[in-house]
Write a protein that holds these residues in place. Structure first.
Motif, PDB file in Angstrom:
ATOM      1  N   LEU C 135      77.539 106.306   0.209  1.00 52.45           N
ATOM      2  CA  LEU C 135      76.320 106.603   0.952  1.00 52.45           C
ATOM      3  C   LEU C 135      76.317 105.871   2.291  1.00 52.45           C
ATOM      4  O   LEU C 135      76.079 106.475   3.347  1.00 52.45           O
ATOM      5  N   LYS C 136      76.597 104.581   2.230  1.00 55.09           N
ATOM      6  CA  LYS C 136      76.571 103.807   3.459  1.00 55.09           C
ATOM      7  C   LYS C 136      77.597 104.352   4.464  1.00 55.09           C
ATOM      8  O   LYS C 136      77.320 104.443   5.674  1.00 55.09           O
ATOM      9  N   GLY C 137      78.757 104.732   3.966  1.00 53.18           N
ATOM     10  CA  GLY C 137      79.783 105.282   4.853  1.00 53.18           C
ATOM     11  C   GLY C 137      79.294 106.523   5.563  1.00 53.18           C
ATOM     12  O   GLY C 137      79.433 106.662   6.793  1.00 53.18           O
ATOM     13  N   LYS C 138      78.669 107.412   4.802  1.00 52.49           N
ATOM     14  CA  LYS C 138      78.241 108.672   5.414  1.00 52.49           C
ATOM     15  C   LYS C 138      77.102 108.438   6.414  1.00 52.49           C
ATOM     16  O   LYS C 138      77.092 109.030   7.506  1.00 52.49           O
ATOM     17  N   VAL C 139      76.165 107.570   6.040  1.00 51.97           N
ATOM     18  CA  VAL C 139      75.079 107.265   6.970  1.00 51.97           C
ATOM     19  C   VAL C 139      75.655 106.607   8.225  1.00 51.97           C
ATOM     20  O   VAL C 139      75.243 106.906   9.358  1.00 51.97           O
ATOM     21  N   ALA C 140      76.633 105.733   8.009  1.00 59.47           N
ATOM     22  CA  ALA C 140      77.245 105.039   9.148  1.00 59.47           C
ATOM     23  C   ALA C 140      77.843 106.046  10.141  1.00 59.47           C
ATOM     24  O   ALA C 140      77.696 105.897  11.366  1.00 59.47           O
ATOM     25  N   ARG C 141      78.470 107.068   9.604  1.00 59.95           N
ATOM     26  CA  ARG C 141      79.055 108.074  10.489  1.00 59.95           C
ATOM     27  C   ARG C 141      77.987 108.826  11.276  1.00 59.95           C
ATOM     28  O   ARG C 141      78.152 109.113  12.469  1.00 59.95           O
ATOM     29  N   LEU C 142      76.891 109.093  10.617  1.00 58.69           N
ATOM     30  CA  LEU C 142      75.791 109.753  11.318  1.00 58.69           C
ATOM     31  C   LEU C 142      75.230 108.841  12.412  1.00 58.69           C
ATOM     32  O   LEU C 142      74.930 109.282  13.532  1.00 58.69           O
ATOM     33  N   VAL C 143      75.099 107.579  12.098  1.00 59.85           N
ATOM     34  CA  VAL C 143      74.575 106.632  13.086  1.00 59.85           C
ATOM     35  C   VAL C 143      75.535 106.526  14.261  1.00 59.85           C
ATOM     36  O   VAL C 143      75.119 106.548  15.439  1.00 59.85           O
ATOM     37  N   GLU C 144      76.800 106.437  13.966  1.00 54.97           N
ATOM     38  CA  GLU C 144      77.799 106.348  15.030  1.00 54.97           C
ATOM     39  C   GLU C 144      77.698 107.581  15.937  1.00 54.97           C
ATOM     40  O   GLU C 144      77.683 107.473  17.171  1.00 54.97           O
ATOM     41  N   ASN C 145      77.603 108.710  15.289  1.00 59.28           N
ATOM     42  CA  ASN C 145      77.407 109.979  15.982  1.00 59.28           C
ATOM     43  C   ASN C 145      76.190 109.889  16.903  1.00 59.28           C
ATOM     44  O   ASN C 145      76.266 110.206  18.105  1.00 59.28           O
ATOM     45  N   GLY C 146      75.090 109.407  16.344  1.00 59.15           N
ATOM     46  CA  GLY C 146      73.864 109.289  17.134  1.00 59.15           C
ATOM     47  C   GLY C 146      74.027 108.320  18.297  1.00 59.15           C
ATOM     48  O   GLY C 146      73.518 108.552  19.412  1.00 59.15           O
TER      49      GLY C 146
END
Lengths: 200, 200, 200, 200
Positions: C135-146
């Motif tokens: 979960l944290k990995g996927k959220v992290a990717r979204l945040v990085e994207n943002g």
DNA sequence: TATGAATGAGGTTTCATTCAT
DNA sequence: TATGAATGAAACCTCATTCAT
């Protein structure tokens, strides 16, 4: 899947065995002095199983004291207080009582323990006391009957009856290791004296 | 440094207070049901001090049961078994006994506890039993005296006497919460009946 | 004799009922505080049957914690970390997460219990932790994207994400008796702040 | 003979040692999962002695949860909600909170255990909850202050504050084996974001 | 001598697990 | 497969006794 009849029967017997054992041990050592472990060992089961049949030690104690009362009271109240021959009836009654008291050593020891410590076991005591009152009432009616028919000395009925049940309990205490035997029968005429028999 | 007289006296009193308390509590709750802490609290001292006066709980129990025997036996054996007027003597004896039994509720409750559980306290029981035998012996001689003088019904002496002490213990049990009072005196004539009095 | 389809279905349902009950009870009272008997009673079956479906209490516990993870993870991981509109995606994700956390009170309580006591249940914890990392990995990717697209404040990604899942668990703890409701939705903008949203 | 001062001091220390040990063990294994025997062994005393200091296991648990609250609350409530520089004050407060939460791993784990299982420990929970309300109230006033001075985004205050304490608890849960370290400080700016800081 | 903290054996009771039915 | 009686380990707690002060 309900239990089979055979299983139910087996459980009933096991419960009875626990109860019998408990009566003996509670009589010998009192409530605090008896352990569930002892009861279980003597009844030949694991101590955990005792709790299958009796929720707590207290429950077991209560049952050990009160359940035999039914059987006991049947034997003890089996006389006719309105008999036409009250003196004979009284003598028979005394004989039956002595015999019963002689044969129930452990149980009656337990009963007297509960009476002695009635503050510790108020509810259990209550049931014993209720039976005691019933017994005294019926004996009192027989005595009254006897006094009216002139075969018993006219003396205070209530105290006579209390004296009589006291004598029975006291004998059970004094003859504590005396098994049911001819010896007990010897006390029949002594007990009869208490009522002041009048032969014509 | 030897203890002063005043100190000795104080200790004696403390010991007595512990013993009195112990009698009451052991009578109420039995041996296992009574704790040293309870005794100490009710006697108003620290529980550690109980062990200053009595080595163990067992010692305390033994003392609580046997030490009052001296005083008790003096009151109970105070009659003349060779009296010239055995019937009067018997009646007086019964009166004295009833009065004594009426006044020693806690102690006699404890005594009957020890009798009931004699296997647990064999040595303590021994002493009670010895006294009981002494008492029965002396009463037996008075009864024999009375029978010989024709004022008592000729009946088996030993059983009569056992019946009598049984009656006393039984009364103590049945009237467990009854304080010493006129009520108790009502049982004197009843108890007398046991001996088959013959008036001329 | 193989089981019929109907029987198999019935057993499946029974197993599910046990599991559901176990989740609730383990969440309420912990592992040691919950008894098989309670689970059985609440699931409406005999306690012996629990052992038909789960070898031991430990097995049951493990299953209660890990089996719902599949369903849970599907709902929780259902967002696009490579979205062209990461801020909108983030907001939607938070909404979905909040809704899910709001609706799974008992289960998430159980999850936090396992995390707290991970030394007691290392293998069970492992599975939760693996999901958490995913979960944290996927959220992290979204945040990085943002952050790359300039719609999120440039701040340490890993901690931001840990902060976010911490907030979710903390809310579940603080709103422990709060049923799924509008109240929960109020936390969406608050949670969003954590990521430092930048509107242009 | 009252206890000497030295003895009293020794007892105080022993009590404290028991409590510390209890906090760690209750945190690790919960109420049912922790045994008095374990506590005694880890505290280096006989298990009987635990009962000298705490009447029951429940009493010990309650004390383990509530007694540290005094010390804890002093550190946590040490900020000025009417500060002229609310943003700085907020940042300092967060730093202090994070530090405190980082350093009290076992205790806060225990706290979250009680919150999760508040139905099992209603009275203990009550005290925690009262403190939580106090904390939220004071933080809310600081936030209001900040919003009025224009240094914080105008958002729903109550939920912001609940979000903040949730984040703290959630971090404590997620970083369960993370000792107090620089890592924790990294969460200060993240937590600050929750309040929507506005720099001019 | 008086006190009460320390100890640990032993009590009741609970409960996971086994197994006969 | 479903049931629940049987078992005994292990929990909490009490209490007689010891011993330092």
């Amino acid at each position: 899947m309900p239990l089979s009849e055979a299983q139910k029967e087996k459980m009933k017997q096991k419960r009875a065995r626990i109860l019998e054992t408990a009566i003996v041990l509670f009589a010998e050592a009192g409530y605090e002095g008896t352990t569930i472990k002892q009861v279980a060992a003597k009844a030949g089961i694991s101590f955990g199983s005792v709790f299958t049949y009796f929720e707590t030690k207290e429950t077991l104690f209560h049952a050990a004291v009160t359940e035999p009362l039914d059987h006991f009271s049947k034997k003890i109240l089996d006389f006719d207080d309105a008999s036409e021959k009250p003196l004979e009836e009284l003598e028979n009654m005394i004989g039956q009582h002595i015999e019963t008291y002689a044969s129930l050593s452990a149980y009656l020891n337990l009963v007297s323990y509960v009476i002695s410590h009635h503050n510790l076991f108020p509810e259990t005591f209550e049931e014993l006391d209720a039976f005691h009152e019933t017994l005294k009432g019926k004996v009192a009616r027989l005595v009254e009957n006897g006094q009216q028919k002139g075969v018993l000395l006219e003396q205070e009925i209530e105290h006579t009856v209390t004296g009589y049940t006291s004598l029975l309990m006291g004998l059970r205490l004094n003859l504590i290791d005396e098994p049911a035997s001819d010896l007990w029968a010897k006390f029949i005429p002594i007990a009869l004296q208490l009522f002041g028999p009048r032969y014509h």
